[in-house]
Design an enzyme around this catalytic site. Structure first.
Site, PDB file in Angstrom:
ATOM      1  N   TYR A 143       0.823  -1.212   0.000  1.00  0.00           N
ATOM      2  CA  TYR A 143       0.000   0.000   0.000  1.00  0.00           C
ATOM      3  C   TYR A 143       0.860   1.266   0.000  1.00  0.00           C
ATOM      4  O   TYR A 143       0.366   2.357  -0.250  1.00  0.00           O
ATOM      5  CB  TYR A 143      -0.949   0.028   1.213  1.00  0.00           C
ATOM      6  CG  TYR A 143      -2.018  -1.050   1.185  1.00  0.00           C
ATOM      7  CD1 TYR A 143      -2.182  -1.893   0.088  1.00  0.00           C
ATOM      8  CD2 TYR A 143      -2.886  -1.221   2.252  1.00  0.00           C
ATOM      9  CE1 TYR A 143      -3.153  -2.881   0.071  1.00  0.00           C
ATOM     10  CE2 TYR A 143      -3.868  -2.205   2.240  1.00  0.00           C
ATOM     11  CZ  TYR A 143      -3.989  -3.038   1.141  1.00  0.00           C
ATOM     12  OH  TYR A 143      -4.963  -4.013   1.129  1.00  0.00           O
ATOM     13  N   LYS A 193       3.458 -15.277   2.249  1.00  0.00           N
ATOM     14  CA  LYS A 193       3.337 -16.046   1.008  1.00  0.00           C
ATOM     15  C   LYS A 193       4.766 -16.359   0.553  1.00  0.00           C
ATOM     16  O   LYS A 193       5.195 -16.008  -0.554  1.00  0.00           O
ATOM     17  CB  LYS A 193       2.553 -15.200  -0.015  1.00  0.00           C
ATOM     18  CG  LYS A 193       2.152 -15.936  -1.283  1.00  0.00           C
ATOM     19  CD  LYS A 193       1.053 -16.963  -1.066  1.00  0.00           C
ATOM     20  CE  LYS A 193       0.808 -17.736  -2.357  1.00  0.00           C
ATOM     21  NZ  LYS A 193       0.027 -18.957  -2.163  1.00  0.00           N
ATOM     22  N   ASP A 225      -3.025 -18.156   1.909  1.00  0.00           N
ATOM     23  CA  ASP A 225      -4.188 -18.869   1.362  1.00  0.00           C
ATOM     24  C   ASP A 225      -4.680 -19.915   2.363  1.00  0.00           C
ATOM     25  O   ASP A 225      -5.880 -20.079   2.584  1.00  0.00           O
ATOM     26  CB  ASP A 225      -3.877 -19.494  -0.009  1.00  0.00           C
ATOM     27  CG  ASP A 225      -2.478 -20.080  -0.103  1.00  0.00           C
ATOM     28  OD1 ASP A 225      -1.675 -19.877   0.830  1.00  0.00           O
ATOM     29  OD2 ASP A 225      -2.180 -20.759  -1.099  1.00  0.00           O
ATOM     30  N   ASP A 249      -5.209  -6.645   6.033  1.00  0.00           N
ATOM     31  CA  ASP A 249      -6.432  -5.956   5.632  1.00  0.00           C
ATOM     32  C   ASP A 249      -7.520  -6.999   5.343  1.00  0.00           C
ATOM     33  O   ASP A 249      -8.654  -6.912   5.834  1.00  0.00           O
ATOM     34  CB  ASP A 249      -6.108  -5.144   4.361  1.00  0.00           C
ATOM     35  CG  ASP A 249      -7.205  -4.171   3.991  1.00  0.00           C
ATOM     36  OD1 ASP A 249      -8.201  -4.089   4.723  1.00  0.00           O
ATOM     37  OD2 ASP A 249      -7.066  -3.499   2.947  1.00  0.00           O
ATOM     38  N   ASP A 253     -10.665  -8.557   8.179  1.00  0.00           N
ATOM     39  CA  ASP A 253     -12.088  -8.465   7.808  1.00  0.00           C
ATOM     40  C   ASP A 253     -12.723  -9.846   7.859  1.00  0.00           C
ATOM     41  O   ASP A 253     -13.853 -10.010   8.331  1.00  0.00           O
ATOM     42  CB  ASP A 253     -12.247  -7.905   6.390  1.00  0.00           C
ATOM     43  CG  ASP A 253     -12.478  -6.401   6.408  1.00  0.00           C
ATOM     44  OD1 ASP A 253     -12.110  -5.771   7.423  1.00  0.00           O
ATOM     45  OD2 ASP A 253     -13.014  -5.861   5.426  1.00  0.00           O
TER      46      ASP A 253
END
Ligand code: NAD
Length: 358
Positions: A143, A193, A225, A249, A253
């Site tokens: 980001y 990852k 994942d 992020d 959620d």
């Protein structure tokens, strides 16, 4: 008597309504625990744009820097939706996080026993409850990396975003996560990852190196994942999760939706010192603003996090969480968490019930 100064930034929409209840509950806590809270209000978001043309006025930032902690409501609303991105109320949120150098975002996802039925997961999957703390890196990664538009060799339009992390950036947020795991169930899952991304391989190396300082913490590494899948298959296996800005992020959620309602979810953003920013996860909910319908529990639970992480009043924080549980168990609910047979209460009454319970 211990004295603390708290910057209160109610913001827009339901922000002022829910923040008012959190402040009232804090006043009750102050009386019980002989702590004096001095509340000073500042402007942020749409109301700040209306008053002085900026979503984050200099004096608000100054007030926050001079305080022991910041309690924020929510910002935004249709009135300001047509403004360009960098002038919108939400720019105030990014500005305050950056301005206060808050790099670790803590989002607990907790199912209160009396709200198990509100989880979208099958009852057998949440029978052991859910109590996960997601620690998300907040000021680095993709980001904030270099981004841009380019063209391919064939002349086609293309775009790129860069994921970049330095070892100190990884270690400082991982340290926050290790410290939290120390006072919880002593398990930390670092999510990356690393099978594909070089930045993830560095992340994993840095977290592993830091773990030598925390032999009492059981550290595991998990690909993102798999973590996304495990959160809905067997959420009880997690204690603390630490991960990058983008993975955090998404996973925070996912973890939070498992708990049922957005009106229940608190958050904290921390930096190097004790100063932290505490705010509900939800937005300004313009659809219910001014109607005494908003659930103030996310804001009240954010205030409890403030007691624990910025003010060193852990016992008082536990007391607040217990009060929330007791009131829910008594069957009182705001509309967002109401089920048949429960008693519907408004924002004000819910706040008062919690304060009385303290
Ligand atoms: P939202 O979180 O404000 O609302 C989503 C839905 O959840 C709405 O139906 C709302 O009524 C409900 N809801 C939210 N909080 C609730 C509560 N405490 N009690 C009961 N119901 C609640 O998200 P949105 O509608 O996408 O955004 C509205 C505005 O808020 C936008 O301007 C958005 O940019 C802003 N926003 C701000 C923040 C923040 O301040 N941190 C976060 C997200 C969105």
């Amino acid at each position: 008597m211990k004295k603390f100064s708290i910057a209160v930034l109610p913001g827009d929409g339901i922000g002022p309504e829910v923040t008012k209840q959190a402040v009232n509950v804090l006043k009750a806590v102050g009386k019980k625990y002989s702590a004096e809270f001095v509340f000073k209000e500042g402007l942020i978001g749409g109301c700040a744009i209306d008053a002085c043309g900026k979503a984050l006025p200099e004096e608000t930032l100054k007030l926050c820097r001079e305080s022991d902690a910041v309690l924020l409501g929510a910002v935004g609303g249709p009135k300001w939706d047509d403004l360009p991105g960098d002038q919108r109320p939400e720019a105030g949120l990014l500005g305050i996080r950056a301005g206060l150098k808050l790099y670790a975002n803590l989002r607990p996802a907790l199912i209160f026993p009396s709200l198990k039925g509100a989880s979208p997961l099958r009852p057998d999957l949440v029978k052991d409850g859910l109590d996960v703390m997601v620690v998300r890196e907040l000021t680095g990664g993709i980001y904030f990396g270099r981004r841009g538009r380019t063209t391919t060799a064939e002349g086609e339009a293309a775009a790129f975003d860069t994921e970049i992390y330095s070892v100190p950036e990884v270690k400082r947020v991982a340290r926050v996560a290790f410290e939290i795991a120390k006072v919880r169930r002593k398990r930390l899952a670092s999510v990356d990852k690393a099978n594909v991304l070089e930045s993830s391989r560095l992340w994993r190396e840095a977290v592993t190196e830091l773990s030598l300082e925390y032999p009492e913490i059981e550290l595991t590494h998990m690909y993102v994942d798999n973590a996304a899948m495990q959160l809905v298959r067997n959420p009880a296996q997690f204690d603390v999760i630490v991960t990058t800005n983008m993975f955090g992020d998404i996973l925070s959620d996912e973890a939070s939706v498992i708990t049922g309602s957005i009106g229940m979810l608190p958050s904290a953003s921390l930096g190097d010192g004790k100063l932290g920013l505490y705010e509900p996860v939800h937005g300004s909910a313009p659809d219910i603003a001014g109607q005494d319908k908003a659930n103030p529990l996310a804001s009240i639970l954010s205030a409890a996090m403030m007691l624990k992480y910025s003010l060193g009043l852990s016992e008082a924080a536990d007391d607040m969480e217990k009060a929330v549980n007791r009131v829910l168990e008594s069957g009182c609910r705001t509309a967002d968490i109401a089920t048949p047979g429960t008693r519907l209460v408004g924002t004000e009454e819910m706040g008062k019930l919690i304060a009385d319970c303290i």
